[in-house]
Design a protein around this motif. Structure first.
Motif, PDB file in Angstrom:
ATOM      1  N   GLN A  89       1.024  -1.176  -0.101  1.00  0.00           N
ATOM      2  CA  GLN A  89       0.069   0.058  -0.025  1.00  0.00           C
ATOM      3  C   GLN A  89       0.958   1.135   0.002  1.00  0.00           C
ATOM      4  OE1 GLN A  89      -1.724   0.506   3.994  1.00  0.00           O
ATOM      5  NE2 GLN A  89      -1.663  -1.798   3.773  1.00  0.00           N
ATOM      6  N   ARG A  91      -0.501   4.828   1.282  1.00  0.00           N
ATOM      7  CA  ARG A  91      -1.812   5.726   1.514  1.00  0.00           C
ATOM      8  C   ARG A  91      -1.172   6.854   2.088  1.00  0.00           C
ATOM      9  NH1 ARG A  91      -6.196   1.522   3.875  1.00  0.00           N
ATOM     10  NH2 ARG A  91      -7.510   3.034   2.391  1.00  0.00           N
ATOM     11  N   ASP A  99      -4.352   7.070  -2.816  1.00  0.00           N
ATOM     12  CA  ASP A  99      -4.484   5.809  -1.921  1.00  0.00           C
ATOM     13  C   ASP A  99      -4.533   4.598  -2.702  1.00  0.00           C
ATOM     14  OD1 ASP A  99      -5.338   5.063   0.909  1.00  0.00           O
ATOM     15  OD2 ASP A  99      -7.393   4.684  -0.015  1.00  0.00           O
ATOM     16  N   VAL A 101      -4.015   0.550  -2.396  1.00  0.00           N
ATOM     17  CA  VAL A 101      -3.812  -0.629  -1.634  1.00  0.00           C
ATOM     18  C   VAL A 101      -4.193  -1.911  -2.494  1.00  0.00           C
ATOM     19  CG1 VAL A 101      -4.841  -1.664   0.823  1.00  0.00           C
ATOM     20  CG2 VAL A 101      -5.292   0.684   0.341  1.00  0.00           C
ATOM     21  N   GLU A 305      -4.586   4.797   9.608  1.00  0.00           N
ATOM     22  CA  GLU A 305      -4.234   3.612   9.259  1.00  0.00           C
ATOM     23  C   GLU A 305      -2.859   3.395  10.001  1.00  0.00           C
ATOM     24  OE1 GLU A 305      -5.551   1.759   7.186  1.00  0.00           O
ATOM     25  OE2 GLU A 305      -7.084   3.022   6.481  1.00  0.00           O
TER      26      GLU A 305
END
Ligand SMILES: Cc1cc2nc3c(=O)[nH]c(=O)nc-3n(C[C@H](O)[C@H](O)[C@H](O)COP(=O)(O)OP(=O)(O)OC[C@H]3O[C@@H](n4cnc5c(N)ncnc54)[C@H](O)[C@@H]3O)c2cc1C
Length: 440
Positions: A89, A91, A99, A101, A305
């Motif tokens: 990922q 992010r 973003d 993922v 996150e």
């Protein structure tokens, strides 16, 4: 073990030395692991700040770290509980950057779907990324002549957005060298092992415990359980050949060994080997620093996150490249964030207090949370010689030396990988196996 068991000295208990020691002990060698510091771990080790067990720098491992994961299991560490496994990922804080993922699909679908769904990238960016990925596969991730990562990206018409949000952060994180000066071939090697392989290889692994507990401490215990020992706080100051083996000098005494794995950093290896052989290859490497800034906030502070990429801009005093919410990894670290600045020469020049304040300010702006401007405490830790500078066409020393009974190990030795935990571990395994092969 018999009296005839061979005695091997491993000098340096970083991850390379610990890996070599485990491999040798498992094969029946009597191993003495010499470490100058009070604890094993070297450049990936536990430190204590503000009463908390932290690391000398926030690390991230990859699912592709085959030998590291194998040896962790061998010494009794379960990687699945010791680390948080996240899909590949990139992010950025919500509403900024992009973003990206990878979903739980087999390769290469995980990348294609991730790309398709990624926010913050235009259709042109996505097509450019797909072109890059298929061209790299078509070239089997190999360049006839190495060049800089910047040149490689230009050759494949990568857009400014992709360079800023994807390639530059990936290059700096993996090679600890800015793309203008970083080796395109080594970068492709890393991409091949993560993006070009099974989905699990591209997973990102975040340690839940400190780095010494993740492998080095348990590796030392494993050696002790196999008739060997760790001599911590013991710096080897000289090595000489004697009676078909080696004599090692430390401040207190001398030690005898049949053979040696010299698993220090390249500078200390050069110092020990200079009286015996040509060490110019060991002295030819330059180094890059890495800085980690720990910021403690009240325990209820959380990031969306476990880790985020950040848009850095040294001109604007935005130094942070990645931020980790340590509380999502270990409840004893609730409210503690670790911000990483790789290739941090300029950031270090700002001074610790200015740097910590600028990073807190950057977090507050990036997450639109003004309260992050004022942490309860902050701690900056800079490793000035964190890794060698991974430049195009760099010639790294081989693990073999002029002596069949003396092998080199360390993240700087010849390998397809940049200076990482995995290259250190693989070098230790290679050196150990080369010594064991002498017996055959
Ligand atoms: C801040 C930071 C962040 C990093 N982030 C990552 C990351 O996210 N992912 C990743 O994979 N890698 C990362 N790395 C790189 C990784 O930590 C290193 O590549 C790896 O730890 C190097 O291990 P090594 O065993 O080769 O060397 P070292 O760790 O340097 O080990 C050498 C050991 O030898 C000892 N020694 C030296 N001289 C003597 C002597 N004369 N006698 C006895 N002992 C001696 C030293 O004390 C040391 O313990 C990072 C490194 C740093 C510093």
């Amino acid at each position: 073990m018999t009296d005839a068991a061979r005695h091997t000295a491993v000098i340096g208990a970083g991850w390379a030395g610990c890996a070599a020691a485990v491999e040798l002990a498992a094969a029946g060698r009597v191993v003495t692991l010499f470490e100058a510091a009070r604890t094993p771990g070297g450049r990936a080790r536990q430190v204590t700040f503000h009463g908390l067990s932290l690391d000398n720098g926030q690390h991230i491992l990859l699912g592709a770290y085959r030998d590291t994961l194998r040896l962790m299991r061998q010494v009794g560490i379960d990687p699945d509980t010791a680390m948080l496994r996240l899909p590949l990922q990139m992010r950025y804080p919500p509403g900024s950057g992009m973003d990206f993922v990878a979903p739980a699909l087999p390769a290469p679908w995980h990348l294609l779907v991730a790309l398709w769904r990624a926010s913050g990238l235009t259709r042109t960016d996505k097509l450019a990324l797909m072109r890059f990925s298929s061209a790299a596969r078509w070239m089997d991730w190999h360049l006839n002549t190495d060049c800089s990562v910047t040149e490689l990206l230009a050759r494949f018409d990568q857009t400014a957005t992709l360079v800023q949000l994807m390639w530059r952060p990936l290059c700096i994180a993996a090679l600890n060298t800015p793309p203008e000066r970083a080796s395109a071939q080594v970068f492709l090697n890393v991409l091949k092992d993560s993006l070009g392989a099974r989905r699990a290889s591209s997973d990102m692994l975040l340690p839940r415990c400190d780095l010494s507990s993740l492998f080095p401490d348990q590796a030392a215990r494993y050696v002790e359980q196999h008739h060997g020992r760790l001599l911590a706080g013991t710096r080897i100051t000289g090595i000489v050949q004697q009676d078909g083996g080696w004599q090692l000098a430390s401040a207190a005494t001398t030690h005898h060994a049949d053979d040696i794995v010299l698993a220090t950093d390249n500078g200390n290896a050069a110092t020990l080997l200079a009286p015996l052989t040509d060490v110019s290859a060991l002295q030819a490497l330059n180094h890059e620093p890495i800085t980690t800034c720990y910021l403690q906030y009240p325990p209820d502070r959380r990031l969306p996150e476990p880790f985020h990429a950040l848009i850095d801009d040294p001109q604007q005093q935005r130094w942070g490249q990645f931020v980790f919410d340590r509380g999502q990894l270990d409840t004893r670290h609730d409210g503690l964030f670790a911000v990483v600045v790789s290739a941090s020469t300029e950031a270090i020049a700002a001074g610790q207090a200015t740097l910590a304040a600028a990073i807190a300010q950057q977090l507050a702006q990036a997450f639109s949370r003004p309260e992050l401007t004022v942490p309860i405490w902050s701690q900056v830790i800079s490793e000035k010689r964190a890794t060698f500078s991974c430049t195009p066409g760099l010639l790294r020393p081989d693990h073999r030396t002029a002596f069949a009974s003396l092998m080199l190990a360390g993240d700087y030795t010849a390998s397809a990988y940049p200076a990482t935990i995995e290259s250190a571990v693989r070098s230790g395994v290679t050196a150990a196996r080369a010594l064991l092969a002498n017996d055959e």
